[in-house]
Design a protein around this motif. Sequence first.
Motif, mmCIF file in Angstrom:
data_model
loop_
_atom_site.group_PDB
_atom_site.id
_atom_site.type_symbol
_atom_site.label_atom_id
_atom_site.label_comp_id
_atom_site.label_asym_id
_atom_site.label_seq_id
_atom_site.Cartn_x
_atom_site.Cartn_y
_atom_site.Cartn_z
ATOM 1 N N LEU A 85 49.053 50.602 36.380
ATOM 2 C CA LEU A 85 47.725 51.051 36.787
ATOM 3 C C LEU A 85 47.486 50.662 38.232
ATOM 4 N N LEU A 86 47.451 51.654 39.107
ATOM 5 C CA LEU A 86 47.236 51.433 40.540
ATOM 6 C C LEU A 86 45.807 51.873 40.852
ATOM 7 N N ILE A 87 44.901 50.897 40.766
ATOM 8 C CA ILE A 87 43.472 51.165 40.707
ATOM 9 C C ILE A 87 42.750 50.447 41.846
ATOM 10 N N ASP A 88 41.804 51.153 42.490
ATOM 11 C CA ASP A 88 40.866 50.541 43.425
ATOM 12 C C ASP A 88 39.708 50.003 42.577
ATOM 13 N N LEU A 89 39.690 48.678 42.384
ATOM 14 C CA LEU A 89 38.745 48.095 41.433
ATOM 15 C C LEU A 89 37.294 48.270 41.858
ATOM 16 N N ALA A 90 36.988 47.960 43.104
ATOM 17 C CA ALA A 90 35.595 48.027 43.554
ATOM 18 C C ALA A 90 35.067 49.450 43.493
ATOM 19 N N ARG A 91 35.924 50.416 43.784
ATOM 20 C CA ARG A 91 35.490 51.812 43.773
ATOM 21 C C ARG A 91 35.099 52.267 42.370
ATOM 22 N N ARG A 92 35.646 51.578 41.357
ATOM 23 C CA ARG A 92 35.273 51.871 39.969
ATOM 24 C C ARG A 92 34.365 50.774 39.388
ATOM 25 N N ARG A 93 33.873 49.892 40.256
ATOM 26 C CA ARG A 93 32.979 48.804 39.841
ATOM 27 C C ARG A 93 33.608 47.962 38.733
ATOM 28 N N LEU A 94 34.883 47.635 38.894
ATOM 29 C CA LEU A 94 35.621 46.847 37.918
ATOM 30 C C LEU A 94 35.971 45.480 38.493
ATOM 31 N N LEU A 198 42.183 56.678 30.195
ATOM 32 C CA LEU A 198 41.339 57.548 31.012
ATOM 33 C C LEU A 198 39.904 57.574 30.488
ATOM 34 N N ARG A 199 39.752 57.493 29.193
ATOM 35 C CA ARG A 199 38.411 57.510 28.609
ATOM 36 C C ARG A 199 37.643 56.244 28.959
ATOM 37 N N ARG A 200 38.327 55.135 29.060
ATOM 38 C CA ARG A 200 37.658 53.854 29.276
ATOM 39 C C ARG A 200 37.496 53.484 30.749
ATOM 40 N N LEU A 201 38.306 54.059 31.626
ATOM 41 C CA LEU A 201 38.161 53.740 33.046
ATOM 42 C C LEU A 201 36.849 54.298 33.579
ATOM 43 N N PRO A 202 36.049 53.484 34.260
ATOM 44 C CA PRO A 202 34.807 54.004 34.847
ATOM 45 C C PRO A 202 35.112 55.035 35.926
ATOM 46 N N PRO A 203 34.177 55.947 36.196
ATOM 47 C CA PRO A 203 34.385 56.935 37.259
ATOM 48 C C PRO A 203 34.370 56.278 38.633
ATOM 49 N N VAL A 204 34.922 56.979 39.594
ATOM 50 C CA VAL A 204 34.962 56.494 40.962
ATOM 51 C C VAL A 204 33.579 56.567 41.581
ATOM 52 N N ASP A 205 33.195 55.492 42.261
ATOM 53 C CA ASP A 205 31.994 55.477 43.089
ATOM 54 C C ASP A 205 32.463 55.566 44.533
ATOM 55 N N ALA A 206 32.373 56.739 45.119
ATOM 56 C CA ALA A 206 32.950 56.983 46.446
ATOM 57 C C ALA A 206 32.307 56.135 47.534
ATOM 58 N N GLY A 207 31.136 55.582 47.265
ATOM 59 C CA GLY A 207 30.457 54.782 48.274
ATOM 60 C C GLY A 207 30.902 53.337 48.312
ATOM 61 N N ARG A 208 31.780 52.934 47.378
ATOM 62 C CA ARG A 208 32.219 51.550 47.308
ATOM 63 C C ARG A 208 33.577 51.384 47.967
ATOM 64 N N ARG A 209 33.805 50.213 48.554
ATOM 65 C CA ARG A 209 35.100 49.879 49.133
ATOM 66 C C ARG A 209 35.621 48.616 48.481
ATOM 67 N N ALA A 210 36.925 48.498 48.362
ATOM 68 C CA ALA A 210 37.535 47.360 47.697
ATOM 69 C C ALA A 210 37.537 46.145 48.605
ATOM 70 N N VAL A 211 37.009 45.031 48.104
ATOM 71 C CA VAL A 211 37.008 43.790 48.874
ATOM 72 C C VAL A 211 37.420 42.613 47.994
ATOM 73 N N SER A 212 37.981 42.870 46.825
ATOM 74 C CA SER A 212 38.336 41.808 45.897
ATOM 75 C C SER A 212 39.496 40.988 46.445
ATOM 76 N N PRO A 213 39.615 39.720 46.020
ATOM 77 C CA PRO A 213 40.689 38.872 46.515
ATOM 78 C C PRO A 213 42.031 39.220 45.912
ATOM 79 N N ASP A 214 43.060 38.503 46.390
ATOM 80 C CA ASP A 214 44.420 38.668 45.902
ATOM 81 C C ASP A 214 44.562 37.821 44.642
ATOM 82 N N VAL A 215 44.756 38.480 43.469
ATOM 83 C CA VAL A 215 44.664 37.787 42.198
ATOM 84 C C VAL A 215 45.829 38.186 41.295
ATOM 85 N N PRO A 216 46.547 37.207 40.692
ATOM 86 C CA PRO A 216 47.468 37.522 39.611
ATOM 87 C C PRO A 216 46.781 37.310 38.273
ATOM 88 N N ALA A 217 47.123 38.109 37.275
ATOM 89 C CA ALA A 217 46.550 37.937 35.948
ATOM 90 C C ALA A 217 47.518 38.517 34.938
#
Length: 219
Positions: A85-94, A198-217
């Motif tokens: 999963l190659l996801i922009d987290l902030a853009r999907r508010r995740l 796909l059903r569970r992923l939130p939609p993209v919020d085009a006004g958001r930019r990713a600023v999350s830290p570098d995290v392993p999980a």
Amino acid sequence: MRVKHLGRVDYAPALEAMRHFTATRRDDTDDEIWLLEHPPVYTLGQAGRPEHLLPAGRASGIPLVNIDRGGQITYHGPGQLVAYLLIDLARRRLKVRELVNLMEQAIIDCLAEYGLAAERKPGAPGVYIDGAKIGALGLRVRNGHSYHGLALNVDVDLAPFGWINPCGYEGLQTIRLKDFGVADDVAAVGERLLAHLLRRLPPVDAGRRAVSPDVPAGA
């Protein structure tokens, strides 16, 4: 969202492709999900302990790759569905924990379609049936962008799991869909799981930019 069905891909080039995609993506780059299998390989997470590769695993000839996801050691091989999963987290508010929960729930929902009651285990990310692990998770988040993902055992050879402490847990039993009479192959299971992701992923919020830290999980 772009979905890529990549077939069977060696682990090292797949990892390099994920890193390259993540390093070069822009704010308007579409998120992607990659569905694939790997030839036999052990992967050890960023904080993984090498002693979890047991003597039988070291003697097996299966390569060990040290990688930058969270979690300990796991095995990938033919017959196991891998979804990156190659996801922009902030853009999907995740948040990272929310994405982990989302992936676990997508697996649980997918298994429910086969009549299987799967569950989470507190403190041990992944998906379990009666205490035995059928799905593993591992993520890296860099500059707010996730890569790596999940692995679901469909009809994979389980013997190599016995040559490690899976996800760092001695004696942890691993299982597969085939053990429950599921005849679907990796591709068919992949389509079912994809629908739930796909059903569970939130939609993209085009006004958001990713600023999350570098995290392993993961685990």
